[in-house]
Design an enzyme around this catalytic site. Structure first.
Site, PDB file in Angstrom:
ATOM      1  N   ARG A 242      13.706   0.304 -12.715  1.00  0.00           N
ATOM      2  CA  ARG A 242      13.470  -0.802 -11.785  1.00  0.00           C
ATOM      3  C   ARG A 242      13.300  -2.068 -12.615  1.00  0.00           C
ATOM      4  O   ARG A 242      12.243  -2.305 -13.186  1.00  0.00           O
ATOM      5  CB  ARG A 242      12.199  -0.494 -10.987  1.00  0.00           C
ATOM      6  CG  ARG A 242      12.007  -1.324  -9.751  1.00  0.00           C
ATOM      7  CD  ARG A 242      10.586  -1.179  -9.245  1.00  0.00           C
ATOM      8  NE  ARG A 242       9.658  -1.879 -10.110  1.00  0.00           N
ATOM      9  CZ  ARG A 242       8.406  -1.510 -10.347  1.00  0.00           C
ATOM     10  NH1 ARG A 242       7.903  -0.429  -9.800  1.00  0.00           N
ATOM     11  NH2 ARG A 242       7.633  -2.216 -11.150  1.00  0.00           N
ATOM     12  N   HIS A 246       7.879  -4.244  -8.500  1.00  0.00           N
ATOM     13  CA  HIS A 246       8.034  -3.351  -7.343  1.00  0.00           C
ATOM     14  C   HIS A 246       8.546  -4.114  -6.120  1.00  0.00           C
ATOM     15  O   HIS A 246       9.469  -3.674  -5.450  1.00  0.00           O
ATOM     16  CB  HIS A 246       6.689  -2.686  -7.022  1.00  0.00           C
ATOM     17  CG  HIS A 246       6.705  -1.885  -5.758  1.00  0.00           C
ATOM     18  ND1 HIS A 246       7.330  -0.664  -5.661  1.00  0.00           N
ATOM     19  CD2 HIS A 246       6.189  -2.139  -4.532  1.00  0.00           C
ATOM     20  CE1 HIS A 246       7.199  -0.205  -4.424  1.00  0.00           C
ATOM     21  NE2 HIS A 246       6.514  -1.081  -3.726  1.00  0.00           N
ATOM     22  N   TYR A 255       1.098  -4.091 -15.988  1.00  0.00           N
ATOM     23  CA  TYR A 255       1.125  -2.647 -16.283  1.00  0.00           C
ATOM     24  C   TYR A 255       2.311  -2.161 -17.115  1.00  0.00           C
ATOM     25  O   TYR A 255       2.383  -0.989 -17.430  1.00  0.00           O
ATOM     26  CB  TYR A 255       1.031  -1.829 -14.979  1.00  0.00           C
ATOM     27  CG  TYR A 255       2.136  -2.118 -13.963  1.00  0.00           C
ATOM     28  CD1 TYR A 255       3.380  -1.519 -14.086  1.00  0.00           C
ATOM     29  CD2 TYR A 255       1.916  -2.974 -12.886  1.00  0.00           C
ATOM     30  CE1 TYR A 255       4.387  -1.784 -13.160  1.00  0.00           C
ATOM     31  CE2 TYR A 255       2.913  -3.240 -11.962  1.00  0.00           C
ATOM     32  CZ  TYR A 255       4.149  -2.638 -12.097  1.00  0.00           C
ATOM     33  OH  TYR A 255       5.144  -2.892 -11.188  1.00  0.00           O
TER      34      TYR A 255
HETATM   35  C1  LIG Z   1       2.352   7.623   2.296  1.00  0.00           C
HETATM   36  C2  LIG Z   1       2.384   6.291   1.615  1.00  0.00           C
HETATM   37  N1  LIG Z   1       1.522   6.032   0.611  1.00  0.00           N
HETATM   38  C3  LIG Z   1       1.569   4.855  -0.037  1.00  0.00           C
HETATM   39  C4  LIG Z   1       2.483   3.900   0.344  1.00  0.00           C
HETATM   40  C5  LIG Z   1       2.540   2.558  -0.390  1.00  0.00           C
HETATM   41  N2  LIG Z   1       3.721   2.545  -1.252  1.00  0.00           N
HETATM   42  C6  LIG Z   1       4.863   1.949  -0.859  1.00  0.00           C
HETATM   43  S1  LIG Z   1       6.062   2.091  -1.994  1.00  0.00           S
HETATM   44  C7  LIG Z   1       5.062   2.969  -3.034  1.00  0.00           C
HETATM   45  C8  LIG Z   1       5.564   3.442  -4.358  1.00  0.00           C
HETATM   46  C9  LIG Z   1       6.615   4.465  -4.251  1.00  0.00           C
HETATM   47  O1  LIG Z   1       7.148   4.697  -5.529  1.00  0.00           O
HETATM   48  P1  LIG Z   1       8.427   5.579  -5.714  1.00  0.00           P
HETATM   49  O2  LIG Z   1       8.433   6.680  -4.748  1.00  0.00           O
HETATM   50  O3  LIG Z   1       8.550   5.939  -7.147  1.00  0.00           O
HETATM   51  O4  LIG Z   1       9.605   4.591  -5.275  1.00  0.00           O
HETATM   52  P2  LIG Z   1      10.040   3.212  -5.952  1.00  0.00           P
HETATM   53  O5  LIG Z   1       9.334   2.138  -5.173  1.00  0.00           O
HETATM   54  O6  LIG Z   1       9.662   3.256  -7.369  1.00  0.00           O
HETATM   55  O7  LIG Z   1      11.515   3.124  -5.769  1.00  0.00           O
HETATM   56  C10 LIG Z   1       3.803   3.130  -2.497  1.00  0.00           C
HETATM   57  C11 LIG Z   1       2.699   3.839  -3.146  1.00  0.00           C
HETATM   58  C12 LIG Z   1       3.355   4.202   1.413  1.00  0.00           C
HETATM   59  N3  LIG Z   1       4.299   3.326   1.823  1.00  0.00           N
HETATM   60  N4  LIG Z   1       3.313   5.405   2.023  1.00  0.00           N
END
Ligand SMILES: Cc1ncc(C[n+]2csc(CCOP(=O)(O)OP(=O)(O)O)c2C)c(N)n1
Ligand SMILES: [Mg+2]
Length: 329
Positions: A242, A246, A255
């Site tokens: 990425r 985020h 971080y």
């Molecule tokens: C069940 C839940 N917990 C927390 C969140 C908040 N949240 C949104 S995106 C994210 C990170 C997800 O990371 P990843 O699965 O690695 O996907 P990336 O964003 O890196 O593509 C979080 C914790 C959420 N949307 N749903």
């Protein structure tokens, strides 16, 4: 690598990656100008997404995506104008009429199902669609995407396990960009590759270089064929990075070191694709400049279209969340 795709297809894949990148960059600028409230970026993920899109029968198979899938959506026929409507919360946004957060896609005409904000909920939706396909005896396939962090969710295991038990025609893509917001992969799972989780679920698991659009296409093509021919699900891990924070609301300097980001930028999927196509003699500096100019015009048109489009009418705010007949006691 043994990928024999027609020249026009390779150029089309490059164009979609380029367009996605330029739209994405504009979205960041619009956010910093205070014109949109939120953006979550696909930059660095373009090759994995275009590789996946071209491995399915677009418009025929089903897709349960996640928020980082701008390039996948464009490859499925989502238009830059529609993207701007969604970013700007306008009435014509095909996902929700301007009600949902941007990048929470759905596109009925392309069999893209509506996507909910809690991560990994789409995994069980994909398994359910897979079951329907099997019961109806169709030859369709479902692909679903999720970040590596989201594979820690119970719902992800439940959905994949169900599809494995019933040998459903689903390809579960894990987009491993090393981070779940600020949480690194090693803090999230004890396996080295997210695809290694397949072993405990009784499935094949394959890791692909998600920065290389043809490597991803090749791995996906095999997984999709397996699913379509009754061979059951596959877990495909796309190893990407990425490149941006985020989301527009995140500051990744707190971080991760800048050197790491710079190092991964050396393998920017768009540059890698361009170099590869130049080497094959399919792209020249002049052709790249022409495509860049075209992308600029398409992005400009989309922004103008989005800015002049109407907002949803206030009277419609509750529709279609609540049935109009509901009366309060
Ligand atoms: C069940 C839940 N917990 C927390 C969140 C908040 N949240 C949104 S995106 C994210 C990170 C997800 O990371 P990843 O699965 O690695 O996907 P990336 O964003 O890196 O593509 C979080 C914790 C959420 N949307 N749903
Ligand atoms: Mg991640």
């Amino acid at each position: 690598m043994d990928v024999t795709l027609p020249e026009e297809t390779l150029l089309e894949m490059y164009w979609i990656m380029l367009l996605s990148r330029r739209l994405d960059e504009r979205a960041w600028a619009l956010h910093r100008q205070g014109k949109i409230a939120f953006h979550i970026s696909a930059i660095g993920h373009e090759a994995a997404q275009v590789g996946a899109a071209y491995a399915i029968r677009r418009g025929y198979d089903w897709i349960a995506p996640y928020y980082r899938d701008l390039t996948l959506m464009l490859a499925l026929g989502y238009t830059p104008r529609e993207f701007m409507l969604s970013l700007m919360g306008k009435k014509g946004d095909p996902s929700s009429g301007g009600r949902q957060m941007p990048s929470h896609w759905s596109l009925k005409r392309a069999n893209v199902i509506s996507h909910s904000a809690p991560v990994a909920t789409q995994t069980s939706h994909a398994a359910g669609i897979g079951l329907a396909i099997k019961l109806r005896g169709e030859d369709k396939v479902v692909i679903t995407t999720v970040g590596e962090g989201s594979t820690s969710q119970g719902e992800w295991y439940e959905g994949v396990n169900w599809a494995a038990v019933h040998q459903l025609p689903v390809v579960f893509i894990i987009v491993n960009n090393l981070y779940a917001i600020s949480v690194r992969q090693e803090q999230q799972m004890a396996v080295r590759n997210a695809a290694d989780k397949a072993l405990g679920l009784g499935l094949p698991g394959v890791s692909a270089d998600g920065m290389d659009f043809l490597a991803m296409y090749q791995v996906m093509k095999e997984a999709v064929e397996r699913a379509r021919s009754g061979g059951g699900p596959t877990i495909v891990e796309a190893k990407v990075y990425r490149i941006t924070p985020h989301s527009s609301d995140d500051d990744d300097r707190s971080y991760r070191p800048r050197e790491e980001v710079e190092q991964f930028k050396q393998r920017d999927p768009l540059s890698l694709a361009r170099q590869r196509l130049e080497k094959e003699g399919l792209l020249s500096a002049q052709k790249v400049a022409e495509l860049e100019q075209r992308a600029k015009e398409v992005v400009e048109d989309a922004v103008r279209f989005g800015e002049s489009a109407p907002y949803p009418d206030p009277e419609e705010a509750a529709y279609p969340v609540y049935a109009e007949e509901v009366r309060h006691a």
